[in-house]
Design a protein around this motif. Structure first.
Motif, PDB file in Angstrom:
ATOM      1  N   ASN A  14       0.845  -1.203   0.000  1.00 40.73           N
ATOM      2  CA  ASN A  14       0.000   0.000   0.000  1.00 40.73           C
ATOM      3  C   ASN A  14       0.878   1.250   0.000  1.00 40.73           C
ATOM      4  O   ASN A  14       0.593   2.221  -0.698  1.00 40.73           O
ATOM      5  CB  ASN A  14      -0.888   0.060   1.253  1.00 40.73           C
ATOM      6  N   TYR A  15       1.935   1.197   0.799  1.00 40.85           N
ATOM      7  CA  TYR A  15       2.785   2.387   0.904  1.00 40.85           C
ATOM      8  C   TYR A  15       3.465   2.691  -0.437  1.00 40.85           C
ATOM      9  O   TYR A  15       3.336   3.803  -0.960  1.00 40.85           O
ATOM     10  CB  TYR A  15       3.847   2.209   2.014  1.00 40.85           C
ATOM     11  N   PHE A  16       4.169   1.703  -0.993  1.00 38.71           N
ATOM     12  CA  PHE A  16       4.940   1.992  -2.209  1.00 38.71           C
ATOM     13  C   PHE A  16       4.086   2.000  -3.471  1.00 38.71           C
ATOM     14  O   PHE A  16       4.405   2.670  -4.440  1.00 38.71           O
ATOM     15  CB  PHE A  16       6.126   1.026  -2.342  1.00 38.71           C
ATOM     16  N   GLY A  17       2.975   1.222  -3.466  1.00 40.01           N
ATOM     17  CA  GLY A  17       2.093   1.234  -4.631  1.00 40.01           C
ATOM     18  C   GLY A  17       1.233   2.487  -4.668  1.00 40.01           C
ATOM     19  O   GLY A  17       0.927   3.029  -5.729  1.00 40.01           O
ATOM     20  N   ALA A  18       0.851   2.983  -3.496  1.00 43.47           N
ATOM     21  CA  ALA A  18      -0.150   4.050  -3.478  1.00 43.47           C
ATOM     22  C   ALA A  18       0.265   5.265  -2.643  1.00 43.47           C
ATOM     23  O   ALA A  18       0.493   6.352  -3.160  1.00 43.47           O
ATOM     24  CB  ALA A  18      -1.472   3.471  -2.953  1.00 43.47           C
ATOM     25  N   VAL A  19       0.402   5.084  -1.330  1.00 45.41           N
ATOM     26  CA  VAL A  19       0.516   6.236  -0.424  1.00 45.41           C
ATOM     27  C   VAL A  19       1.720   7.133  -0.735  1.00 45.41           C
ATOM     28  O   VAL A  19       1.637   8.358  -0.673  1.00 45.41           O
ATOM     29  CB  VAL A  19       0.566   5.759   1.050  1.00 45.41           C
ATOM     30  N   SER A 136      -8.456  12.742 -13.234  1.00 49.34           N
ATOM     31  CA  SER A 136      -7.800  12.124 -14.385  1.00 49.34           C
ATOM     32  C   SER A 136      -6.594  11.285 -13.992  1.00 49.34           C
ATOM     33  O   SER A 136      -6.177  10.421 -14.757  1.00 49.34           O
ATOM     34  CB  SER A 136      -7.405  13.180 -15.415  1.00 49.34           C
ATOM     35  N   LEU A 137      -6.008  11.510 -12.810  1.00 46.34           N
ATOM     36  CA  LEU A 137      -4.854  10.697 -12.399  1.00 46.34           C
ATOM     37  C   LEU A 137      -5.199   9.900 -11.154  1.00 46.34           C
ATOM     38  O   LEU A 137      -5.698  10.444 -10.176  1.00 46.34           O
ATOM     39  CB  LEU A 137      -3.642  11.590 -12.102  1.00 46.34           C
ATOM     40  N   VAL A 138      -4.906   8.597 -11.223  1.00 46.16           N
ATOM     41  CA  VAL A 138      -5.273   7.713 -10.124  1.00 46.16           C
ATOM     42  C   VAL A 138      -4.032   6.948  -9.652  1.00 46.16           C
ATOM     43  O   VAL A 138      -3.602   5.999 -10.309  1.00 46.16           O
ATOM     44  CB  VAL A 138      -6.371   6.711 -10.573  1.00 46.16           C
ATOM     45  N   PRO A 139      -3.435   7.382  -8.541  1.00 45.35           N
ATOM     46  CA  PRO A 139      -2.250   6.682  -8.059  1.00 45.35           C
ATOM     47  C   PRO A 139      -2.620   5.347  -7.429  1.00 45.35           C
ATOM     48  O   PRO A 139      -3.263   5.317  -6.377  1.00 45.35           O
ATOM     49  CB  PRO A 139      -1.654   7.649  -7.017  1.00 45.35           C
ATOM     50  N   VAL A 140      -2.231   4.254  -8.075  1.00 44.55           N
ATOM     51  CA  VAL A 140      -2.559   2.897  -7.608  1.00 44.55           C
ATOM     52  C   VAL A 140      -1.405   1.955  -7.935  1.00 44.55           C
ATOM     53  O   VAL A 140      -0.544   2.277  -8.746  1.00 44.55           O
ATOM     54  CB  VAL A 140      -3.823   2.327  -8.312  1.00 44.55           C
ATOM     55  N   GLY A 141      -1.440   0.785  -7.309  1.00 46.97           N
ATOM     56  CA  GLY A 141      -0.468  -0.255  -7.626  1.00 46.97           C
ATOM     57  C   GLY A 141      -0.893  -1.009  -8.884  1.00 46.97           C
ATOM     58  O   GLY A 141      -1.977  -0.793  -9.434  1.00 46.97           O
ATOM     59  N   VAL A 165     -18.820  14.602 -20.224  1.00 50.74           N
ATOM     60  CA  VAL A 165     -18.806  15.146 -18.863  1.00 50.74           C
ATOM     61  C   VAL A 165     -17.480  14.805 -18.169  1.00 50.74           C
ATOM     62  O   VAL A 165     -16.928  15.590 -17.416  1.00 50.74           O
ATOM     63  CB  VAL A 165     -19.989  14.596 -18.031  1.00 50.74           C
ATOM     64  N   PHE A 166     -16.946  13.596 -18.471  1.00 53.44           N
ATOM     65  CA  PHE A 166     -15.804  13.093 -17.685  1.00 53.44           C
ATOM     66  C   PHE A 166     -14.519  12.984 -18.499  1.00 53.44           C
ATOM     67  O   PHE A 166     -14.552  12.554 -19.653  1.00 53.44           O
ATOM     68  CB  PHE A 166     -16.128  11.694 -17.148  1.00 53.44           C
ATOM     69  N   PRO A 167     -13.374  13.303 -17.867  1.00 53.57           N
ATOM     70  CA  PRO A 167     -12.089  12.956 -18.484  1.00 53.57           C
ATOM     71  C   PRO A 167     -11.826  11.456 -18.288  1.00 53.57           C
ATOM     72  O   PRO A 167     -12.438  10.835 -17.410  1.00 53.57           O
ATOM     73  CB  PRO A 167     -11.069  13.784 -17.693  1.00 53.57           C
ATOM     74  N   GLU A 168     -10.943  10.877 -19.111  1.00 49.23           N
ATOM     75  CA  GLU A 168     -10.633   9.450 -18.959  1.00 49.23           C
ATOM     76  C   GLU A 168      -9.530   9.274 -17.921  1.00 49.23           C
ATOM     77  O   GLU A 168      -8.430   9.775 -18.115  1.00 49.23           O
ATOM     78  CB  GLU A 168     -10.199   8.855 -20.299  1.00 49.23           C
ATOM     79  N   PRO A 169      -9.807   8.576 -16.829  1.00 49.40           N
ATOM     80  CA  PRO A 169      -8.794   8.450 -15.768  1.00 49.40           C
ATOM     81  C   PRO A 169      -7.666   7.476 -16.128  1.00 49.40           C
ATOM     82  O   PRO A 169      -7.914   6.449 -16.766  1.00 49.40           O
ATOM     83  CB  PRO A 169      -9.602   7.907 -14.588  1.00 49.40           C
ATOM     84  N   GLN A 170      -6.469   7.829 -15.714  1.00 48.41           N
ATOM     85  CA  GLN A 170      -5.292   6.989 -15.977  1.00 48.41           C
ATOM     86  C   GLN A 170      -4.646   6.587 -14.653  1.00 48.41           C
ATOM     87  O   GLN A 170      -4.541   7.409 -13.753  1.00 48.41           O
ATOM     88  CB  GLN A 170      -4.212   7.779 -16.749  1.00 48.41           C
TER      89      GLN A 170
END
Ligand code: AMP
Length: 326
Positions: A14-19, A136-141, A165-170
Motif C-alpha cells: 500500500n505504501y509503495f504502490g499508493a501512499v 484524471s490521475l489515479v495513483p494505484v499499484g 462530462v468526464f475525463p478518462e482516468p489513468q
C-alpha cells in the motif's frame, strides 16, 4: 483520486504502490483520497471492526506524510453522491465483462459462499469514486490496472451516450511503471488480509519485522557468475531497493554476481533497513490513532471538500442525462 479499503493494517505494498505517490501528488495537484469503506463491505460484511479500521487507515496515511489540510481525506460512505453515480454507471456496465475481471474471479475463489452483486460491480463503484471528482490521475499499484481500464470504458460509454462530462482516468505512478510489492515467501503480492507472515505491515514491531524478513525464501546461492536471479531472490532485491541506500544495494548485487553472497547477511541488512523505515511511521500512526477527536475533525473537513466537488459533478451528470424535469 485514490482509495484504500479499511480491511486491515496498511502494508509496504500500500505504501509503495499508493501512499508514497499520494504524498508527492499533494504538492502538485488537487487531490481526493478516501478510505473505501463501502468497498470493504463486498468482502467484509461484518461492520464490528469497521470504525477501528477506518481510524487505522486514516492514521497510517497521515503518519506516512499525507496532509489533511492539503488534500480532501475522507470516508467513502460520507459522500452519498457516490451511490447515485454508481447506480447510473451500473446501466453502462455489462455482466460478461464484470465476470471476466481478474479480481472478481480471485474473490470468487476466496469467498465462494459470498459472491454478491456488490463484488461483481466492485469496478463500477470504483469508477464512480474516481469520476465523481472528474479526476484524471489515479495513483494505484499494478493490481488496479484492469479496474482503471474498465473505468475508462464506462467514461467513454457515458460521454458517448450523454455528452462529454468526464475525463478518462489513468493509473498514475511517479516512477515509469506501476509497482507490485511481492510477498516475502515468493508467492504473490503483499496483502492486507492474506499471507500475513509474508507481508510487512506499517504497524509491525521491530522484532516481528526482523522475524518476517529472516524467514524470506532463499536458497544456497548462485553457482555461476552473473546468473539470472530466481523470482524469490529478485523479490528480496526489489524490497532492498525500496528501503536501503545505493551502496548497500550495489554491494549485494556485486556479491550476487560473483557468487559470494550470503543471504543471511543480506536479510539481516534488509531487516534493519526495514525497521528504520517502518518504526517512525508506526509510532506516529499510533499517536494519531489515539486522538479520536482529531480524526473526527479530519473526516468532517475531508467530507466537506469531497461533497462540494461531488455535488458539482452530479449537477452536470443529471443535466447531461436529462434527469432535470423541473
Ligand atoms: P487495497 O489494499 O486493495 O485497498 O489497495 C490499496 C492500494 O494499495 C491500491 O492502490 C493498490 O493498488 C495498492 N496495493 C495493494 N497491494 C499492493 C502491493 N502488494 N504492491 C503494490 N501496490 C499495492
Amino acid at each position: 483520486m485514490s482509495g484504500i479499503r479499511p480491511t486491515g493494517f496498511l502494508h509496504l505494498g500500500n505504501y509503495f504502490g499508493a501512499v508514497r505517490n499520494y504524498v508527492r501528488m499533494q504538492e502538485e495537484y488537487e487531490c481526493f483520497f478516501m478510505v473505501a469503506d463501502l468497498h470493504s463491505l463486498t468482502t467484509h460484511p461484518d461492520t464490528k471492526d469497521l470504525k477501528v479500521n477506518v481510524h487505522r487507515v486514516l492514521s497510517e496515511n497521515i503518519a506516512s506524510g499525507l496532509d489533511p489540510d492539503k488534500v480532501a481525506l475522507y470516508c467513502q460512505s460520507h459522500i452519498h453522491e457516490t451511490s447515485e453515480l454508481y447506480l447510473y454507471l451500473n446501466m453502462l456496465a455489462y455482466q460478461g465483462e464484470l465476470e471476466k475481471t481478474v479480481t472478481f474471479k480471485e474473490k470468487v475463489r476466496q469467498h465462494p459462499n459470498n459472491v454478491n452483486a456488490g463484488l461483481l460491480t466492485y469496478p463500477v463503484l470504483q469508477a464512480a469514486d474516481i469520476i465523481l471528482h472528474r479526476a484524471s490521475l489515479v495513483p494505484v499499484g499494478k493490481d488496479q490496472e484492469q479496474h482503471l481500464e474498465m473505468a475508462r470504458n464506462y467514461v467513454q460509454r457515458f460521454n458517448h451516450r450523454y455528452g462529454k462530462v468526464f475525463p478518462e482516468p489513468q493509473a498514475f505512478n511517479y516512477g515509469s511503471e506501476l509497482i507490485k510489492v511481492p510477498s516475502l515467501d515468493g508467492t504473490g503480492k503483499m496483502s492486507k488480509s492474506e499471507n500475513q507472515m509474508a507481508t510487512l505491515y506499517l504497524s509491525d514491531d521491530d522484532d516481528l519485522i526482523r522475524k518476517k524478513v529472516m524467514k524470506a525464501k532463499t536458497d544456497s546461492g548462485p553457482t555461476e557468475n552473473n546468473s539470472k536471479k530466481p523470482d524469490y531472490i529478485e523479490n528480496i532485491f526489489l524490497l532492498m531497493r525500496l528501503v536501503s541506500d545505493e551502496g548497500t544495494i550495489k554491494k549485494f548485487e556485486s556479491e550476487y554476481n560473483n557468487c559470494t553472497i550470503r543471504y543471511g547477511d543480506m536479510k539481516k541488512q534488509l531487516a534493519e533497513d526495514m525497521v528504520r523505515f517502518i518504526a517512525p511511521i508506526r509510532q506516529k500512526a499510533m499517536d494519531i490513532r489515539n486522538n479520536e477527536s482529531y480524526l473526527k475533525e479530519v473526516m468532517e473537513k475531508g467530507a466537506e471538500k469531497a461533497r462540494r466537488s461531488a455535488k458539482a459533478t452530479m449537477e452536470l451528470v443529471r443535466q447531461a442525462m436529462g434527469l432535470n424535469y423541473y
